[in-house]
Design a protein around this motif. Structure first.
Motif, PDB file in Angstrom:
ATOM      1  N   ALA A  27       0.829  -1.205   0.000  1.00 34.31           N
ATOM      2  CA  ALA A  27       0.000   0.000   0.000  1.00 34.31           C
ATOM      3  C   ALA A  27       0.866   1.259   0.000  1.00 34.31           C
ATOM      4  O   ALA A  27       0.560   2.230  -0.697  1.00 34.31           O
ATOM      5  CB  ALA A  27      -0.925  -0.003   1.210  1.00 34.31           C
ATOM      6  N   GLU A  28       1.942   1.239   0.769  1.00 31.28           N
ATOM      7  CA  GLU A  28       2.826   2.405   0.846  1.00 31.28           C
ATOM      8  C   GLU A  28       3.494   2.705  -0.491  1.00 31.28           C
ATOM      9  O   GLU A  28       3.615   3.856  -0.892  1.00 31.28           O
ATOM     10  CB  GLU A  28       3.896   2.169   1.911  1.00 31.28           C
ATOM     11  CG  GLU A  28       4.828   3.325   2.098  1.00 31.28           C
ATOM     12  CD  GLU A  28       5.865   3.080   3.178  1.00 31.28           C
ATOM     13  OE1 GLU A  28       6.945   3.696   3.088  1.00 31.28           O
ATOM     14  OE2 GLU A  28       5.609   2.290   4.099  1.00 31.28           O
ATOM     15  N   LEU A  29       3.930   1.659  -1.177  1.00 26.63           N
ATOM     16  CA  LEU A  29       4.616   1.840  -2.458  1.00 26.63           C
ATOM     17  C   LEU A  29       3.657   1.887  -3.643  1.00 26.63           C
ATOM     18  O   LEU A  29       4.096   2.048  -4.783  1.00 26.63           O
ATOM     19  CB  LEU A  29       5.637   0.714  -2.667  1.00 26.63           C
ATOM     20  CG  LEU A  29       6.787   0.678  -1.677  1.00 26.63           C
ATOM     21  CD1 LEU A  29       7.654  -0.548  -1.912  1.00 26.63           C
ATOM     22  CD2 LEU A  29       7.621   1.941  -1.780  1.00 26.63           C
ATOM     23  N   GLU A  30       2.356   1.704  -3.367  1.00 24.39           N
ATOM     24  CA  GLU A  30       1.334   1.684  -4.410  1.00 24.39           C
ATOM     25  C   GLU A  30       1.690   0.694  -5.515  1.00 24.39           C
ATOM     26  O   GLU A  30       1.675   1.010  -6.703  1.00 24.39           O
ATOM     27  CB  GLU A  30       1.115   3.088  -4.969  1.00 24.39           C
ATOM     28  CG  GLU A  30       0.620   4.078  -3.937  1.00 24.39           C
ATOM     29  CD  GLU A  30       0.496   5.490  -4.467  1.00 24.39           C
ATOM     30  OE1 GLU A  30       0.928   5.769  -5.604  1.00 24.39           O
ATOM     31  OE2 GLU A  30      -0.048   6.324  -3.729  1.00 24.39           O
ATOM     32  N   THR A  31       2.022  -0.517  -5.080  1.00 17.97           N
ATOM     33  CA  THR A  31       2.425  -1.595  -5.976  1.00 17.97           C
ATOM     34  C   THR A  31       1.587  -2.827  -5.652  1.00 17.97           C
ATOM     35  O   THR A  31       1.374  -3.111  -4.472  1.00 17.97           O
ATOM     36  CB  THR A  31       3.914  -1.934  -5.754  1.00 17.97           C
ATOM     37  OG1 THR A  31       4.679  -0.741  -5.921  1.00 17.97           O
ATOM     38  CG2 THR A  31       4.400  -2.981  -6.716  1.00 17.97           C
ATOM     39  N   PRO A  32       1.124  -3.560  -6.648  1.00 16.99           N
ATOM     40  CA  PRO A  32       0.379  -4.786  -6.349  1.00 16.99           C
ATOM     41  C   PRO A  32       1.221  -5.756  -5.517  1.00 16.99           C
ATOM     42  O   PRO A  32       2.439  -5.870  -5.724  1.00 16.99           O
ATOM     43  CB  PRO A  32       0.080  -5.372  -7.731  1.00 16.99           C
ATOM     44  CG  PRO A  32       0.228  -4.228  -8.680  1.00 16.99           C
ATOM     45  CD  PRO A  32       1.228  -3.298  -8.077  1.00 16.99           C
ATOM     46  N   ALA A  33       0.583  -6.433  -4.583  1.00 11.71           N
ATOM     47  CA  ALA A  33       1.297  -7.334  -3.677  1.00 11.71           C
ATOM     48  C   ALA A  33       2.025  -8.443  -4.440  1.00 11.71           C
ATOM     49  O   ALA A  33       3.125  -8.842  -4.054  1.00 11.71           O
ATOM     50  CB  ALA A  33       0.335  -7.926  -2.653  1.00 11.71           C
ATOM     51  N   SER A  34       1.441  -8.940  -5.502  1.00 14.50           N
ATOM     52  CA  SER A  34       2.091 -10.017  -6.259  1.00 14.50           C
ATOM     53  C   SER A  34       3.391  -9.545  -6.901  1.00 14.50           C
ATOM     54  O   SER A  34       4.398 -10.257  -6.890  1.00 14.50           O
ATOM     55  CB  SER A  34       1.139 -10.569  -7.320  1.00 14.50           C
ATOM     56  OG  SER A  34       0.755  -9.543  -8.210  1.00 14.50           O
ATOM     57  N   THR A  35       3.394  -8.344  -7.437  1.00 13.56           N
ATOM     58  CA  THR A  35       4.607  -7.775  -8.033  1.00 13.56           C
ATOM     59  C   THR A  35       5.649  -7.512  -6.964  1.00 13.56           C
ATOM     60  O   THR A  35       6.841  -7.795  -7.144  1.00 13.56           O
ATOM     61  CB  THR A  35       4.275  -6.463  -8.771  1.00 13.56           C
ATOM     62  OG1 THR A  35       3.271  -6.725  -9.743  1.00 13.56           O
ATOM     63  CG2 THR A  35       5.494  -5.876  -9.443  1.00 13.56           C
ATOM     64  N   LEU A  36       5.205  -6.986  -5.843  1.00 10.56           N
ATOM     65  CA  LEU A  36       6.116  -6.704  -4.738  1.00 10.56           C
ATOM     66  C   LEU A  36       6.714  -7.988  -4.183  1.00 10.56           C
ATOM     67  O   LEU A  36       7.900  -8.028  -3.858  1.00 10.56           O
ATOM     68  CB  LEU A  36       5.383  -5.937  -3.636  1.00 10.56           C
ATOM     69  CG  LEU A  36       6.229  -5.444  -2.488  1.00 10.56           C
ATOM     70  CD1 LEU A  36       7.341  -4.524  -2.982  1.00 10.56           C
ATOM     71  CD2 LEU A  36       5.365  -4.743  -1.468  1.00 10.56           C
ATOM     72  N   LEU A  37       5.922  -9.043  -4.102  1.00  9.47           N
ATOM     73  CA  LEU A  37       6.435 -10.323  -3.615  1.00  9.47           C
ATOM     74  C   LEU A  37       7.529 -10.856  -4.530  1.00  9.47           C
ATOM     75  O   LEU A  37       8.545 -11.360  -4.053  1.00  9.47           O
ATOM     76  CB  LEU A  37       5.313 -11.349  -3.480  1.00  9.47           C
ATOM     77  CG  LEU A  37       5.709 -12.699  -2.920  1.00  9.47           C
ATOM     78  CD1 LEU A  37       6.323 -12.566  -1.529  1.00  9.47           C
ATOM     79  CD2 LEU A  37       4.518 -13.629  -2.884  1.00  9.47           C
TER      80      LEU A  37
END
Length: 71
Positions: A27-37
């Motif tokens: 949420a902080e980086l405004e990035t989808p969780a799957s991409t962030l993972l």
């Protein structure tokens, strides 16, 4: 571009100096969780972050390794 994203994620984690839930970081980086993972897994394979799996809420926690961890 992928290397740049890894750099941003690592710097964000390193400034926090503690473990952060993946969904809050997403949420902080405004990035989808799957991409962030995927990015976090790359950083983990590089030895730059630690990934913890929560027992109670089935959450994924991430913490940056810093120079203090190696001294």
């Amino acid at each position: 571009m992928f290397g740049r994203r890894k750099d941003v994620v690592y710097r964000t984690l390193a400034t926090k100096k503690r473990a952060v839930a993946l969904h809050k970081l997403s949420a902080e980086l405004e990035t989808p969780a799957s991409t962030l993972l995927m990015t976090v897994k790359e950083l983990e394979s590089d030895g730059l972050v630690e990934v913890f799996y929560g027992k109670e809420k089935a959450s994924i926690m991430v913490r940056a390794k810093t120079i203090e961890d190696y001294m």
